[in-house]
Scaffold this motif. Structure first.
Motif, PDB file in Angstrom:
ATOM      1  N   MET A 159      46.306  22.274  39.721  1.00 23.18           N
ATOM      2  CA  MET A 159      46.134  23.470  38.915  1.00 23.18           C
ATOM      3  C   MET A 159      46.083  24.709  39.800  1.00 23.18           C
ATOM      4  N   ALA A 160      45.350  24.630  40.923  1.00 21.89           N
ATOM      5  CA  ALA A 160      45.224  25.772  41.819  1.00 21.89           C
ATOM      6  C   ALA A 160      46.581  26.159  42.403  1.00 21.89           C
ATOM      7  N   LEU A 161      47.379  25.184  42.791  1.00 18.56           N
ATOM      8  CA  LEU A 161      48.702  25.493  43.347  1.00 18.56           C
ATOM      9  C   LEU A 161      49.592  26.150  42.305  1.00 18.56           C
ATOM     10  N   ALA A 162      49.568  25.664  41.093  1.00 21.93           N
ATOM     11  CA  ALA A 162      50.381  26.237  40.029  1.00 21.93           C
ATOM     12  C   ALA A 162      49.956  27.671  39.722  1.00 21.93           C
ATOM     13  N   ASP A 163      48.660  27.945  39.809  1.00 16.23           N
ATOM     14  CA  ASP A 163      48.143  29.286  39.532  1.00 16.23           C
ATOM     15  C   ASP A 163      48.246  30.220  40.726  1.00 16.23           C
ATOM     16  N   GLY A 164      48.522  29.675  41.904  1.00 14.94           N
ATOM     17  CA  GLY A 164      48.556  30.503  43.105  1.00 14.94           C
ATOM     18  C   GLY A 164      47.176  30.783  43.660  1.00 14.94           C
ATOM     19  N   ALA A 165      46.192  29.983  43.264  1.00 19.21           N
ATOM     20  CA  ALA A 165      44.810  30.184  43.718  1.00 19.21           C
ATOM     21  C   ALA A 165      44.586  29.411  45.017  1.00 19.21           C
ATOM     22  N   THR A 166      45.211  29.881  46.080  1.00 19.09           N
ATOM     23  CA  THR A 166      45.141  29.189  47.365  1.00 19.09           C
ATOM     24  C   THR A 166      44.581  30.071  48.466  1.00 19.09           C
ATOM     25  N   ALA A 167      43.985  31.191  48.135  1.00 17.73           N
ATOM     26  CA  ALA A 167      43.432  32.107  49.137  1.00 17.73           C
ATOM     27  C   ALA A 167      42.166  31.509  49.740  1.00 17.73           C
ATOM     28  N   ALA A 168      41.904  31.899  50.972  1.00 12.39           N
ATOM     29  CA  ALA A 168      40.665  31.476  51.630  1.00 12.39           C
ATOM     30  C   ALA A 168      39.523  32.348  51.118  1.00 12.39           C
ATOM     31  N   PRO A 169      38.318  31.790  51.007  1.00 14.41           N
ATOM     32  CA  PRO A 169      37.189  32.613  50.554  1.00 14.41           C
ATOM     33  C   PRO A 169      36.880  33.711  51.567  1.00 14.41           C
ATOM     34  N   ARG A 170      36.296  34.772  51.066  1.00 14.45           N
ATOM     35  CA  ARG A 170      35.875  35.865  51.960  1.00 14.45           C
ATOM     36  C   ARG A 170      34.775  35.354  52.867  1.00 14.45           C
ATOM     37  N   PRO A 171      34.732  35.810  54.136  1.00 13.38           N
ATOM     38  CA  PRO A 171      33.656  35.381  55.029  1.00 13.38           C
ATOM     39  C   PRO A 171      32.313  35.957  54.591  1.00 13.38           C
ATOM     40  N   GLN A 172      31.250  35.264  54.961  1.00 13.17           N
ATOM     41  CA  GLN A 172      29.912  35.763  54.636  1.00 13.17           C
ATOM     42  C   GLN A 172      29.665  37.053  55.415  1.00 13.17           C
ATOM     43  N   PRO A 173      29.115  38.070  54.773  1.00 10.22           N
ATOM     44  CA  PRO A 173      28.885  39.333  55.465  1.00 10.22           C
ATOM     45  C   PRO A 173      27.839  39.199  56.567  1.00 10.22           C
ATOM     46  N   ASP A 174      28.078  39.895  57.652  1.00 10.64           N
ATOM     47  CA  ASP A 174      27.155  39.960  58.770  1.00 10.64           C
ATOM     48  C   ASP A 174      26.496  41.338  58.722  1.00 10.64           C
ATOM     49  N   SER A 175      25.198  41.401  58.886  1.00 17.31           N
ATOM     50  CA  SER A 175      24.491  42.678  58.756  1.00 17.31           C
ATOM     51  C   SER A 175      24.912  43.684  59.825  1.00 17.31           C
ATOM     52  N   ILE A 195      40.280  39.567  46.827  1.00 11.25           N
ATOM     53  CA  ILE A 195      40.119  38.118  46.789  1.00 11.25           C
ATOM     54  C   ILE A 195      38.897  37.810  45.932  1.00 11.25           C
ATOM     55  N   TYR A 196      39.130  37.027  44.861  1.00 10.95           N
ATOM     56  CA  TYR A 196      38.053  36.673  43.935  1.00 10.95           C
ATOM     57  C   TYR A 196      37.997  35.166  43.754  1.00 10.95           C
ATOM     58  N   PRO A 197      36.799  34.649  43.495  1.00 10.18           N
ATOM     59  CA  PRO A 197      36.709  33.230  43.140  1.00 10.18           C
ATOM     60  C   PRO A 197      37.247  33.046  41.725  1.00 10.18           C
ATOM     61  N   THR A 198      37.815  31.878  41.483  1.00 10.90           N
ATOM     62  CA  THR A 198      38.274  31.556  40.127  1.00 10.90           C
ATOM     63  C   THR A 198      37.149  30.843  39.397  1.00 10.90           C
ATOM     64  N   ASN A 199      37.373  30.568  38.142  1.00 16.30           N
ATOM     65  CA  ASN A 199      36.375  29.845  37.361  1.00 16.30           C
ATOM     66  C   ASN A 199      36.446  28.341  37.608  1.00 16.30           C
ATOM     67  N   VAL A 216      41.593  33.362  44.738  1.00 13.77           N
ATOM     68  CA  VAL A 216      42.919  33.898  44.472  1.00 13.77           C
ATOM     69  C   VAL A 216      43.011  35.326  45.005  1.00 13.77           C
ATOM     70  N   SER A 217      44.187  35.667  45.546  1.00 10.03           N
ATOM     71  CA  SER A 217      44.468  37.035  45.993  1.00 10.03           C
ATOM     72  C   SER A 217      45.091  37.792  44.828  1.00 10.03           C
ATOM     73  N   LEU A 218      44.471  38.904  44.474  1.00 11.92           N
ATOM     74  CA  LEU A 218      44.956  39.706  43.359  1.00 11.92           C
ATOM     75  C   LEU A 218      45.392  41.080  43.845  1.00 11.92           C
ATOM     76  N   ALA A 219      46.268  41.711  43.083  1.00 14.80           N
ATOM     77  CA  ALA A 219      46.705  43.069  43.386  1.00 14.80           C
ATOM     78  C   ALA A 219      45.532  44.030  43.220  1.00 14.80           C
ATOM     79  N   MET A 220      45.648  45.192  43.811  1.00 17.56           N
ATOM     80  CA  MET A 220      44.578  46.184  43.751  1.00 17.56           C
ATOM     81  C   MET A 220      44.597  46.992  42.453  1.00 17.56           C
ATOM     82  N   VAL A 221      45.635  46.846  41.643  1.00 19.97           N
ATOM     83  CA  VAL A 221      45.783  47.637  40.414  1.00 19.97           C
ATOM     84  C   VAL A 221      45.883  46.725  39.201  1.00 19.97           C
ATOM     85  N   GLU A 222      45.561  47.275  38.054  1.00 19.11           N
ATOM     86  CA  GLU A 222      45.809  46.603  36.788  1.00 19.11           C
ATOM     87  C   GLU A 222      47.122  47.144  36.239  1.00 19.11           C
TER      88      GLU A 222
END
Length: 110
Positions: A1-17, A37-41, A46-52
């Motif tokens: 399902m993830a491959l078909a949706d293109g949801a193959t992005a790596a998660p964002r790294p944990q922020p460092d203070s 980059i957002y988590p899916t449900n 998934v990597s998304l465009a910056m605009v709607e």
């Protein structure tokens, strides 16, 4: 399902203070354009465009929406990307296109 949706992005790294670079949006390694980059449900990213864009301008396989998750969520975020499925949006309804729809490798090169 993830491959078909293109949801193959790596998660964002944990922020460092001590490092503020995580605040800036990441760049696509292929075209150099900023992406969101957002988590899916379903526990992928998934990597998304910056605009709607209006739904009429985005092919069906690339349509996403950002939605708030309920409080007792298994995903440790308050917003997740959800593929637009089932009921088609109206042509003017805003959707967030997947970045792969807009990605042009070597952007700006002749």
């Amino acid at each position: 399902m993830a491959l078909a949706d293109g949801a193959t992005a790596a998660p964002r790294p944990q922020p460092d203070s001590d490092d503020v670079t995580w605040i800036e949006p990441p760049l696509c390694p292929e075209c150099g354009i900023s992406v969101r980059i957002y988590p899916t449900n379903y526990d992928r990213w998934v990597s998304l465009a910056m605009v709607e864009l209006p739904a009429k301008d985005v092919p069906e396989p690339f349509r996403w929406r950002l939605t708030r998750l309920p409080d007792p969520s298994p995903i440790s975020t308050d917003i997740a990307a959800v593929r637009v499925r089932g009921i088609d949006p109206l042509p003017g309804d805003p959707v967030v296109p997947a970045h792969r729809m807009m990605c042009v490798p070597e952007w700006g090169e002749p």
